[in-house]
Design a protein around this motif. Structure first.
Motif, PDB file in Angstrom:
ATOM      1  N   SER A 116      34.632  52.037  37.379  1.00  0.00           N
ATOM      2  CA  SER A 116      35.142  50.664  37.405  1.00  0.00           C
ATOM      3  C   SER A 116      36.493  50.582  38.072  1.00  0.00           C
ATOM      4  O   SER A 116      36.815  49.632  38.775  1.00  0.00           O
ATOM      5  CB  SER A 116      35.236  50.109  35.979  1.00  0.00           C
ATOM      6  OG  SER A 116      36.092  50.909  35.201  1.00  0.00           O
ATOM      7  N   SER A 174      38.241  49.350  42.795  1.00  0.00           N
ATOM      8  CA  SER A 174      39.322  48.448  43.167  1.00  0.00           C
ATOM      9  C   SER A 174      40.588  49.182  43.579  1.00  0.00           C
ATOM     10  O   SER A 174      41.670  48.630  43.534  1.00  0.00           O
ATOM     11  CB  SER A 174      39.628  47.510  41.986  1.00  0.00           C
ATOM     12  OG  SER A 174      39.921  48.251  40.831  1.00  0.00           O
ATOM     13  N   VAL A 178      42.582  43.184  44.039  1.00  0.00           N
ATOM     14  CA  VAL A 178      42.399  42.717  42.673  1.00  0.00           C
ATOM     15  C   VAL A 178      41.890  43.889  41.845  1.00  0.00           C
ATOM     16  O   VAL A 178      40.840  44.464  42.143  1.00  0.00           O
ATOM     17  CB  VAL A 178      41.407  41.541  42.618  1.00  0.00           C
ATOM     18  CG1 VAL A 178      41.174  41.123  41.168  1.00  0.00           C
ATOM     19  CG2 VAL A 178      41.920  40.365  43.441  1.00  0.00           C
ATOM     20  N   ARG A 185      40.216  45.360  38.522  1.00  0.00           N
ATOM     21  CA  ARG A 185      39.238  44.823  37.567  1.00  0.00           C
ATOM     22  C   ARG A 185      38.913  45.859  36.508  1.00  0.00           C
ATOM     23  O   ARG A 185      38.758  47.050  36.805  1.00  0.00           O
ATOM     24  CB  ARG A 185      37.953  44.417  38.285  1.00  0.00           C
ATOM     25  CG  ARG A 185      38.110  43.258  39.252  1.00  0.00           C
ATOM     26  CD  ARG A 185      36.786  42.910  39.927  1.00  0.00           C
ATOM     27  NE  ARG A 185      36.905  41.713  40.739  1.00  0.00           N
ATOM     28  CZ  ARG A 185      37.340  41.700  41.987  1.00  0.00           C
ATOM     29  NH1 ARG A 185      37.683  42.839  42.579  1.00  0.00           N
ATOM     30  NH2 ARG A 185      37.417  40.571  42.656  1.00  0.00           N
ATOM     31  N   ASP A 231      35.943  42.285  31.903  1.00  0.00           N
ATOM     32  CA  ASP A 231      36.092  40.907  32.392  1.00  0.00           C
ATOM     33  C   ASP A 231      37.551  40.547  32.652  1.00  0.00           C
ATOM     34  O   ASP A 231      37.903  39.372  32.764  1.00  0.00           O
ATOM     35  CB  ASP A 231      35.477  39.925  31.388  1.00  0.00           C
ATOM     36  CG  ASP A 231      36.128  40.003  30.006  1.00  0.00           C
ATOM     37  OD1 ASP A 231      36.952  40.905  29.784  1.00  0.00           O
ATOM     38  OD2 ASP A 231      35.786  39.167  29.135  1.00  0.00           O
ATOM     39  N   THR A 285      40.885  40.736  35.139  1.00  0.00           N
ATOM     40  CA  THR A 285      41.271  40.917  36.543  1.00  0.00           C
ATOM     41  C   THR A 285      42.778  40.734  36.686  1.00  0.00           C
ATOM     42  O   THR A 285      43.390  39.907  35.999  1.00  0.00           O
ATOM     43  CB  THR A 285      40.556  39.914  37.469  1.00  0.00           C
ATOM     44  OG1 THR A 285      40.926  38.575  37.115  1.00  0.00           O
ATOM     45  CG2 THR A 285      39.051  40.070  37.383  1.00  0.00           C
ATOM     46  N   ASP A 345      45.431  40.273  39.960  1.00  0.00           N
ATOM     47  CA  ASP A 345      45.604  40.103  41.400  1.00  0.00           C
ATOM     48  C   ASP A 345      47.007  40.564  41.779  1.00  0.00           C
ATOM     49  O   ASP A 345      47.999  39.961  41.370  1.00  0.00           O
ATOM     50  CB  ASP A 345      45.398  38.631  41.774  1.00  0.00           C
ATOM     51  CG  ASP A 345      45.306  38.423  43.281  1.00  0.00           C
ATOM     52  OD1 ASP A 345      46.139  38.999  44.005  1.00  0.00           O
ATOM     53  OD2 ASP A 345      44.415  37.683  43.729  1.00  0.00           O
ATOM     54  N   ARG A 392      41.193  36.651  32.153  1.00  0.00           N
ATOM     55  CA  ARG A 392      40.227  37.299  31.256  1.00  0.00           C
ATOM     56  C   ARG A 392      39.034  36.363  31.128  1.00  0.00           C
ATOM     57  O   ARG A 392      39.152  35.252  30.625  1.00  0.00           O
ATOM     58  CB  ARG A 392      40.854  37.561  29.878  1.00  0.00           C
ATOM     59  CG  ARG A 392      39.917  38.196  28.851  1.00  0.00           C
ATOM     60  CD  ARG A 392      39.865  39.704  28.996  1.00  0.00           C
ATOM     61  NE  ARG A 392      38.783  40.288  28.233  1.00  0.00           N
ATOM     62  CZ  ARG A 392      38.892  40.766  26.983  1.00  0.00           C
ATOM     63  NH1 ARG A 392      40.057  40.711  26.354  1.00  0.00           N
ATOM     64  NH2 ARG A 392      37.844  41.304  26.388  1.00  0.00           N
TER      65      ARG A 392
END
Length: 245
Positions: free
Chosen positions: A7, A11, A148, A150, A153, A155, A157, A165
């Motif tokens: 996960s 990113s 971003v 992650r 749920d 994130t 930026d 959220r």
């Protein structure tokens, strides 16, 4: 060097071919850094002596590195000496020091002599890549645009500084944002209170200050289940999903 989760890996900030010189006399560490940075989109060269870092900046060559990753402990001269000599020559290369030393004095010395940032071994791949990305961006040699981050749920930026959220905008203070950013870069790993003090404030603070900051951040991020910020008793804190999820 610690690993990263799938996960988090999705990113990670990436490069655009910028040249990075890794100077480390540990062959395994040098190979790991070379592979990691190459896969992240950078052009990487390695060396095992401080003198090679100095030679790389002896002339204004178009092949001169855009970033220097420099181990403090080298066989011919220490990383502090390399930083000092580069500064005396007027070389303006962003420099990230790697050190196994955890004392504040060593880190202050490196920064005072011209290093731009430092990492204490062992470190995580996400944090390494984030620091490389930030140094190159500040030097005007950016790669991909701000990304971003992650997790589940949640994130964050890096460009707009917005945190959400499940789509809900969360208002954070600058210090809360820095703490969450650090936790997300080290998702599924445990970070100690000392590491948080070091990375968020860059100076000495009482552990009670960390506890209050984590409590405030948890109240905002975990206002809805599942809880993501967990206390690992005796060790520190971790951003992770609850067991079984």
């Amino acid at each position: 060097m610690a690993g990263t989760t799938a996960s988090a890996a999705a990113s990670l900030p990436r490069g655009a071919g910028q040249r990075v010189l890794v100077v480390d006399d540990d062959p395994r560490m040098a190979e790991l850094l070379e592979t990691t940075l190459h896969l992240a989109g950078y052009t990487v060269a390695t060396a095992d002596r401080g003198a090679e870092a100095l030679r790389a900046h002896a002339t204004a060559s178009p092949e001169a590195p855009d970033l220097l990753i420099l181990d403090v402990m080298l066989p011919d001269m220490d990383g502090f000496t390399v930083c000092r000599m580069l500064a005396e020559r007027g070389a303006r290369v962003p420099t990230l020091l790697l050190t196994a030393r955890d004392g504040i004095e060593d880190r202050v010395t490196g920064l005072a002599l011209g290093a731009d940032d430092y990492l204490t071994k062992p470190f995580s791949i996400p944090e390494l890549l984030a620091r490389v990305h930030a140094l190159l961006r500040r030097a005007g040699r950016p790669g991909e645009p701000d990304r971003v981050l992650r997790f589940a749920d949640l994130t964050l930026d890096e460009g707009s500084l917005r945190v959400r959220r499940a789509g809900r905008l969360i208002s954070l203070s600058p210090t809360e944002w820095k703490l969450l950013h650090y936790l997300m870069l080290n998702a599924d790993q445990v970070v100690s209170k000392d590491q948080i003090v070091d990375r968020v404030w860059h100076g000495p603070f009482d552990h009670s200050v960390v506890e209050k900051l984590v409590s405030r951040l948890r109240a905002k991020v975990d206002a809805q289940p599942p809880a993501l910020i967990h206390t690992i008793r005796g060790f520190g804190y971790s951003l992770r999903l609850p067991a079984g999820q």
